[in-house]
Every structure is written in C-alpha cells, then in structure tokens.
Design a protein around this motif. Structure first.
Motif, PDB file in Angstrom:
ATOM      1  N   PHE A  91       4.110   6.356   2.938  1.00  0.00           N
ATOM      2  CA  PHE A  91       4.325   4.993   2.462  1.00  0.00           C
ATOM      3  C   PHE A  91       3.045   4.165   2.485  1.00  0.00           C
ATOM      4  O   PHE A  91       2.694   3.518   1.524  1.00  0.00           O
ATOM      5  CB  PHE A  91       5.408   4.341   3.320  1.00  0.00           C
ATOM      6  CG  PHE A  91       5.819   2.989   2.871  1.00  0.00           C
ATOM      7  CD1 PHE A  91       6.573   2.827   1.727  1.00  0.00           C
ATOM      8  CD2 PHE A  91       5.460   1.863   3.584  1.00  0.00           C
ATOM      9  CE1 PHE A  91       6.976   1.575   1.318  1.00  0.00           C
ATOM     10  CE2 PHE A  91       5.856   0.602   3.179  1.00  0.00           C
ATOM     11  CZ  PHE A  91       6.612   0.478   2.042  1.00  0.00           C
ATOM     12  N   TYR A  92       2.335   4.188   3.601  1.00  0.00           N
ATOM     13  CA  TYR A  92       1.186   3.308   3.759  1.00  0.00           C
ATOM     14  C   TYR A  92      -0.010   3.728   2.919  1.00  0.00           C
ATOM     15  O   TYR A  92      -0.913   2.952   2.716  1.00  0.00           O
ATOM     16  CB  TYR A  92       0.775   3.182   5.234  1.00  0.00           C
ATOM     17  CG  TYR A  92       0.424   4.487   5.890  1.00  0.00           C
ATOM     18  CD1 TYR A  92      -0.852   5.000   5.818  1.00  0.00           C
ATOM     19  CD2 TYR A  92       1.387   5.201   6.589  1.00  0.00           C
ATOM     20  CE1 TYR A  92      -1.163   6.190   6.412  1.00  0.00           C
ATOM     21  CE2 TYR A  92       1.068   6.385   7.200  1.00  0.00           C
ATOM     22  CZ  TYR A  92      -0.205   6.889   7.112  1.00  0.00           C
ATOM     23  OH  TYR A  92      -0.507   8.071   7.705  1.00  0.00           O
ATOM     24  N   ILE A 118      12.237  -8.405   4.251  1.00  0.00           N
ATOM     25  CA  ILE A 118      13.544  -8.928   3.845  1.00  0.00           C
ATOM     26  C   ILE A 118      14.330  -7.778   3.228  1.00  0.00           C
ATOM     27  O   ILE A 118      13.935  -7.236   2.192  1.00  0.00           O
ATOM     28  CB  ILE A 118      13.412 -10.085   2.838  1.00  0.00           C
ATOM     29  CG1 ILE A 118      12.671 -11.261   3.462  1.00  0.00           C
ATOM     30  CG2 ILE A 118      14.794 -10.514   2.345  1.00  0.00           C
ATOM     31  CD1 ILE A 118      12.430 -12.413   2.525  1.00  0.00           C
ATOM     32  N   THR A 119      15.426  -7.410   3.889  1.00  0.00           N
ATOM     33  CA  THR A 119      16.301  -6.370   3.361  1.00  0.00           C
ATOM     34  C   THR A 119      17.664  -6.975   3.052  1.00  0.00           C
ATOM     35  O   THR A 119      18.083  -7.953   3.666  1.00  0.00           O
ATOM     36  CB  THR A 119      16.467  -5.215   4.370  1.00  0.00           C
ATOM     37  OG1 THR A 119      16.921  -5.738   5.613  1.00  0.00           O
ATOM     38  CG2 THR A 119      15.153  -4.471   4.565  1.00  0.00           C
ATOM     39  N   TRP A 154       1.817  -9.459   2.847  1.00  0.00           N
ATOM     40  CA  TRP A 154       2.740  -8.463   2.319  1.00  0.00           C
ATOM     41  C   TRP A 154       4.186  -8.857   2.570  1.00  0.00           C
ATOM     42  O   TRP A 154       4.538  -9.329   3.649  1.00  0.00           O
ATOM     43  CB  TRP A 154       2.513  -7.117   2.985  1.00  0.00           C
ATOM     44  CG  TRP A 154       1.256  -6.404   2.608  1.00  0.00           C
ATOM     45  CD1 TRP A 154       0.251  -6.830   1.796  1.00  0.00           C
ATOM     46  CD2 TRP A 154       0.870  -5.118   3.071  1.00  0.00           C
ATOM     47  NE1 TRP A 154      -0.735  -5.876   1.727  1.00  0.00           N
ATOM     48  CE2 TRP A 154      -0.384  -4.819   2.491  1.00  0.00           C
ATOM     49  CE3 TRP A 154       1.450  -4.191   3.916  1.00  0.00           C
ATOM     50  CZ2 TRP A 154      -1.049  -3.623   2.734  1.00  0.00           C
ATOM     51  CZ3 TRP A 154       0.791  -2.995   4.154  1.00  0.00           C
ATOM     52  CH2 TRP A 154      -0.444  -2.714   3.559  1.00  0.00           C
ATOM     53  N   LEU A 155       5.007  -8.592   1.577  1.00  0.00           N
ATOM     54  CA  LEU A 155       6.452  -8.749   1.679  1.00  0.00           C
ATOM     55  C   LEU A 155       7.089  -7.383   1.448  1.00  0.00           C
ATOM     56  O   LEU A 155       7.026  -6.847   0.345  1.00  0.00           O
ATOM     57  CB  LEU A 155       6.960  -9.747   0.629  1.00  0.00           C
ATOM     58  CG  LEU A 155       8.459  -9.761   0.345  1.00  0.00           C
ATOM     59  CD1 LEU A 155       9.270 -10.076   1.594  1.00  0.00           C
ATOM     60  CD2 LEU A 155       8.778 -10.723  -0.785  1.00  0.00           C
ATOM     61  N   PHE A 156       7.651  -6.794   2.507  1.00  0.00           N
ATOM     62  CA  PHE A 156       8.426  -5.563   2.385  1.00  0.00           C
ATOM     63  C   PHE A 156       9.848  -5.962   2.019  1.00  0.00           C
ATOM     64  O   PHE A 156      10.460  -6.777   2.706  1.00  0.00           O
ATOM     65  CB  PHE A 156       8.459  -4.799   3.716  1.00  0.00           C
ATOM     66  CG  PHE A 156       7.145  -4.224   4.146  1.00  0.00           C
ATOM     67  CD1 PHE A 156       6.755  -2.960   3.729  1.00  0.00           C
ATOM     68  CD2 PHE A 156       6.310  -4.933   4.986  1.00  0.00           C
ATOM     69  CE1 PHE A 156       5.551  -2.420   4.150  1.00  0.00           C
ATOM     70  CE2 PHE A 156       5.101  -4.403   5.412  1.00  0.00           C
ATOM     71  CZ  PHE A 156       4.717  -3.136   4.992  1.00  0.00           C
ATOM     72  N   LEU A 212       7.707  -2.609  -2.163  1.00  0.00           N
ATOM     73  CA  LEU A 212       9.092  -2.217  -2.389  1.00  0.00           C
ATOM     74  C   LEU A 212       9.457  -1.020  -1.509  1.00  0.00           C
ATOM     75  O   LEU A 212       8.735  -0.031  -1.469  1.00  0.00           O
ATOM     76  CB  LEU A 212       9.297  -1.884  -3.863  1.00  0.00           C
ATOM     77  CG  LEU A 212      10.706  -1.923  -4.395  1.00  0.00           C
ATOM     78  CD1 LEU A 212      11.367  -3.267  -4.126  1.00  0.00           C
ATOM     79  CD2 LEU A 212      10.731  -1.627  -5.872  1.00  0.00           C
ATOM     80  N   ILE A 213      10.582  -1.137  -0.797  1.00  0.00           N
ATOM     81  CA  ILE A 213      11.102  -0.064   0.041  1.00  0.00           C
ATOM     82  C   ILE A 213      12.466   0.339  -0.494  1.00  0.00           C
ATOM     83  O   ILE A 213      13.119  -0.425  -1.198  1.00  0.00           O
ATOM     84  CB  ILE A 213      11.198  -0.501   1.518  1.00  0.00           C
ATOM     85  CG1 ILE A 213      12.029  -1.772   1.666  1.00  0.00           C
ATOM     86  CG2 ILE A 213       9.805  -0.698   2.107  1.00  0.00           C
ATOM     87  CD1 ILE A 213      12.230  -2.248   3.101  1.00  0.00           C
TER      88      ILE A 213
END
Length: 133
Positions: A23-24, A39-40, A58-60, A75-76
């Motif tokens: 991911f990183y 924010i999920t 960053w906003l996950f 984006l996750i």
C-alpha cells in the motif's frame, strides 16, 4: 457488545496488512512530516485542510466520491468492519506512511487551525506524543 479478543484483532491486522502489504509504495513523500486522517464508511464529514509549509496532508478513505477539500486522497478498500479498519490505519500509521520522520493524526471531523510546527517545537521531545481526547 462484542468482547475484545486479542487473537481476533491480531488475525484481523495480519489479514489487513497482508492484503495491503504494498500500500505505502504508491506514495511519494514531498516533505518529511505528514498530517493524516482516516474516514471509513462516510462516518465523518471532512473539513477543509489549511496548508502549512513542511507537511503533506493525506486522507485515507474508502469513499471514492468524497471531496477531499485539499487533502491528498488515499483510497482504501471497503472492509466488513470499517471501525477496525480505521483504527488499524490510525494506530499503525508506520505501516502506511513509510518515509516520514513525523506523522500527526487528526480525527476526520477536526480542522487544523494552528501551525502544527508549533506543536512539534513546543511539545515534542521525541518518542510518542498524545493529548487528552
């Protein structure tokens, strides 16, 4: 209320990290300091970011349609337990933010109103820094 079971949580972490192990590598570090939020399940409404020099922002999120309001979108995948997913990223930021010397986590509904460099200069002397919530 489901009881805390360390084995279940540990297995969840291992599964999540295995699924997202690279991911990183998708990210370039422009600065050595990062402010991030997670924010999920559209739990919070993201606040606009106020940019201070020396930081990346960053906003996950699992929401591809969110307006990031100045945050760099990360984006996750959607997860069956978004609360655990959010906490995994929050608590294990070192797994997702390689290359940064400092990371600062903000809840998704918080707004940065003061230069975070002051926080580091005035309160950080190494290790881990936290505040009352």
């Amino acid at each position: 209320m489901e009881k805390y079971n360390p084995l279940v949580i540990e297995n969840k972490w291992q599964s999540f990290f295995k699924k997202n192990q690279n991911f990183y590598f998708k990210f370039n570090c422009m600065n050595k300091k990062l402010i991030y939020t997670v924010i999920t399940n559209s739990y919070d409404k993201i606040r606009p970011v106020r940019i201070y020099p020396g930081f990346d922002y960053w906003l996950f999120t699992d929401n591809p349609n969110i307006d990031p309001k100045g945050w760099e979108l990360k984006l996750i995948e959607k997860d069956s337990n978004p609360l655990v997913q959010q906490r995994l990223i929050k608590i294990n930021s070192h797994e997702f933010t390689k290359g940064y010397d400092f990371t600062i986590y903000f809840d998704g509904n918080f707004e940065i109103i003061k230069d975070p460099n002051e926080l580091l200069t005035n309160h950080f002397s190494g290790g881990f820094l936290t505040s009352k919530h």
